[in-house]
Each structure stands twice: as C-alpha cells, then as structure tokens.
Design a protein around this motif. Structure first.
Motif, PDB file in Angstrom:
ATOM      1  N   LYS A 149      10.207 -20.313  54.432  1.00  0.00           N
ATOM      2  CA  LYS A 149      10.201 -21.098  55.674  1.00  0.00           C
ATOM      3  C   LYS A 149      11.493 -20.887  56.451  1.00  0.00           C
ATOM      4  O   LYS A 149      11.487 -20.762  57.677  1.00  0.00           O
ATOM      5  CB  LYS A 149      10.034 -22.580  55.354  1.00  0.00           C
ATOM      6  N   GLU A 150      12.586 -20.832  55.709  1.00  0.00           N
ATOM      7  CA  GLU A 150      13.894 -20.688  56.352  1.00  0.00           C
ATOM      8  C   GLU A 150      14.080 -19.304  56.966  1.00  0.00           C
ATOM      9  O   GLU A 150      14.600 -19.175  58.092  1.00  0.00           O
ATOM     10  CB  GLU A 150      14.985 -20.940  55.312  1.00  0.00           C
ATOM     11  N   ILE A 151      13.634 -18.259  56.263  1.00  0.00           N
ATOM     12  CA  ILE A 151      13.855 -16.885  56.734  1.00  0.00           C
ATOM     13  C   ILE A 151      12.858 -16.492  57.820  1.00  0.00           C
ATOM     14  O   ILE A 151      13.230 -15.963  58.875  1.00  0.00           O
ATOM     15  CB  ILE A 151      13.776 -15.897  55.554  1.00  0.00           C
ATOM     16  N   TYR A 152      11.552 -16.734  57.546  1.00  0.00           N
ATOM     17  CA  TYR A 152      10.501 -16.260  58.453  1.00  0.00           C
ATOM     18  C   TYR A 152      10.013 -17.329  59.424  1.00  0.00           C
ATOM     19  O   TYR A 152       9.240 -17.023  60.335  1.00  0.00           O
ATOM     20  CB  TYR A 152       9.313 -15.740  57.634  1.00  0.00           C
ATOM     21  N   ASN A 153      10.424 -18.574  59.181  1.00  0.00           N
ATOM     22  CA  ASN A 153       9.984 -19.667  60.041  1.00  0.00           C
ATOM     23  C   ASN A 153       8.462 -19.797  60.061  1.00  0.00           C
ATOM     24  O   ASN A 153       7.854 -20.105  61.085  1.00  0.00           O
ATOM     25  CB  ASN A 153      10.520 -19.500  61.468  1.00  0.00           C
ATOM     26  N   ILE A 154       7.862 -19.527  58.911  1.00  0.00           N
ATOM     27  CA  ILE A 154       6.416 -19.682  58.766  1.00  0.00           C
ATOM     28  C   ILE A 154       6.125 -20.387  57.447  1.00  0.00           C
ATOM     29  O   ILE A 154       6.937 -20.386  56.529  1.00  0.00           O
ATOM     30  CB  ILE A 154       5.661 -18.326  58.786  1.00  0.00           C
ATOM     31  N   ASN A 155       4.950 -20.984  57.374  1.00  0.00           N
ATOM     32  CA  ASN A 155       4.551 -21.703  56.168  1.00  0.00           C
ATOM     33  C   ASN A 155       3.279 -21.068  55.613  1.00  0.00           C
ATOM     34  O   ASN A 155       2.196 -21.622  55.714  1.00  0.00           O
ATOM     35  CB  ASN A 155       4.327 -23.188  56.485  1.00  0.00           C
ATOM     36  N   ASN A 156       3.417 -19.854  55.074  1.00  0.00           N
ATOM     37  CA  ASN A 156       2.236 -19.136  54.602  1.00  0.00           C
ATOM     38  C   ASN A 156       2.223 -18.941  53.085  1.00  0.00           C
ATOM     39  O   ASN A 156       1.540 -18.078  52.563  1.00  0.00           O
ATOM     40  CB  ASN A 156       2.127 -17.776  55.301  1.00  0.00           C
ATOM     41  N   VAL A 157       3.012 -19.748  52.371  1.00  0.00           N
ATOM     42  CA  VAL A 157       3.025 -19.656  50.907  1.00  0.00           C
ATOM     43  C   VAL A 157       2.603 -20.994  50.317  1.00  0.00           C
ATOM     44  O   VAL A 157       3.192 -22.032  50.623  1.00  0.00           O
ATOM     45  CB  VAL A 157       4.430 -19.281  50.377  1.00  0.00           C
TER      46      VAL A 157
END
Length: 235
Positions: A149-157
């Motif tokens: 979340k911090e690196i890619y700014n996404i919640n896909n895990v």
C-alpha cells in the motif's frame, strides 16, 4: 571377473542372503538413529496471498476489479515475491514480534512460491518452534500488505489462508528415511557380494575346474568327512 549367467548370479546372492539381510538391517538401524538423534526437527507454516482485489486507496470504490487490475497483479507476482524477503519487511517483522533472530537467519528460513499461471503467492516459514513459524508467516503477510500500500498506493493484496501451527516436523519422515537407508544398505550388500565373489579364487564345484582349466572332469571323490559319517551311520 568371469562372466556369470543368471543362474550362477542368483545362486551367489542366495548363498549370501544372510549377509545381505544383515547389512540392510544395519543400515536401517543407522537411518533410524540418525533421524531421531541427529536431525533437528523443523516446522513449516505457510500463508497464501492473492493479488486480485484492487483499487486506489484514495478512490471511493476500492472493491471493484477490472481486467487491467488482474493483468497488473499478474505482472507484479514476481516483484512481490522478491519484496516479501526484503530487508525492510524482515526487519519490521523482527521488531513487531520482538524475536531474537538476525535478519540473515530469518531470510534463509523464509521461502516464497508463486503458483504458476495464477495470482497466488505462498509464504513459507521454517523454524525450530512451530508457534514461531506460524506467527512469523502471518506477520510477514501483514507487513508485506502494508508495504505494498505504501509503495504502490494500491490495495491489491489479500490473505487467503492464514498460517497455522504445524503439529509435525517438516524435515522428518521416518518411513521415507528407513526406505532410503534400506536401499543404501541393499546397494552396499550387492557390492560386497560381487567384490567378494570376484576375489574368491577357490574351487568349489566340478564346473569351476572345467571353467578354470578348460578340461573335462571325469570323476569326483567325496570329502572324507562325508565318507566317515556314512560309515558311522551304518554301524
């Protein structure tokens, strides 16, 4: 070493069957002693993650899944697999759990597998303590998810299966070890029989005389012990 036909070879092994069985049994006992007394039990726990749920964390709709998201997740599997064992994540896990283990040792006990043609990642942790193994695996998954979340700014895990405490060592299989050592013993026994036969130059039968001297055997004389025993029986 002279050429042996199948019948002669069978007779050689049959005559040495006791020695062969003894060697196999000795190797099996050595295998049992080794696995029980010298093999340190290690326990494995694994947690499974899926890269399918996506969405920008700043977006109003974070639960929608698009084809682009799935494609991106597939490409990120390899990257994520390496990221799991990165220094930052392992250091954070050690700090969160307050465990006494150095970063290098932890990394060597962590393995990551990506299931082929899927978006699944399996994190496997090995430890001498079964409880520690499950705790570390779950903490790695937690820290890794936050780091993504911090690196890619996404919640896909998302976590599919949490790690559970293993009840049996992963590196000890007594049945398998006994079979392996029995096979090793059989190979050693076969080698012993063949070498012993090759070094044995004594004549035991009339056929040995014919083969060794290339002359026919016209008559054989029974051994004296047999002759004396026969006379004693007749009295």
């Amino acid at each position: 070493m002279e050429e042996l036909d199948l019948k002669e070879l069978f007779n050689i092994f049959w005559n040495k069957r006791v020695q062969i069985l003894l060697i196999v049994l000795i190797c099996m006992v050595i295998g049992i002693i080794y696995t029980i007394g010298f093999t340190k039990p290690m326990y494995s726990s694994s947690t499974t993650l899926v890269l399918a749920s996506s969405g920008n964390t700043n977006s109003a709709n974070t639960n929608s899944i698009t084809a682009t998201d799935v494609t991106l997740s597939s490409k990120l599997v390899s990257t994520y697999s390496e990221l799991v064992k990165s220094k930052n994540i392992l250091r954070q896990v050690i700090s969160n759990l307050a465990i006494r283990v150095d970063e290098g040792t932890l990394r060597s006990n962590v393995s990551v597998k990506s299931v082929k043609d899927t978006e699944l990642i399996e994190i496997i942790v090995n430890s001498e303590n079964a409880v520690y193994a499950s705790q570390i695996a779950n903490e790695i998954a937690k820290v890794f998810t936050e780091k993504v979340k911090e690196i890619y700014n996404i919640n896909n895990v998302q976590v599919v299966d949490e790690a559970e405490v293993s009840t049996a060592p992963s590196n000890i299989n007594h049945t398998k070890d006994i079979v392996i050592f029995a096979f090793i013993g059989f190979v050693i026994a076969v080698g012993y029989v063949l070498i012993a036969n090759m070094l044995d130059t004594t004549i035991k039968t009339a056929e040995d005389v014919e083969k060794g001297f290339n002359v026919p055997v016209l008559v054989t004389i029974p051994m004296m012990e047999s002759f004396e025993s026969e006379r004693g029986g007749r009295r």
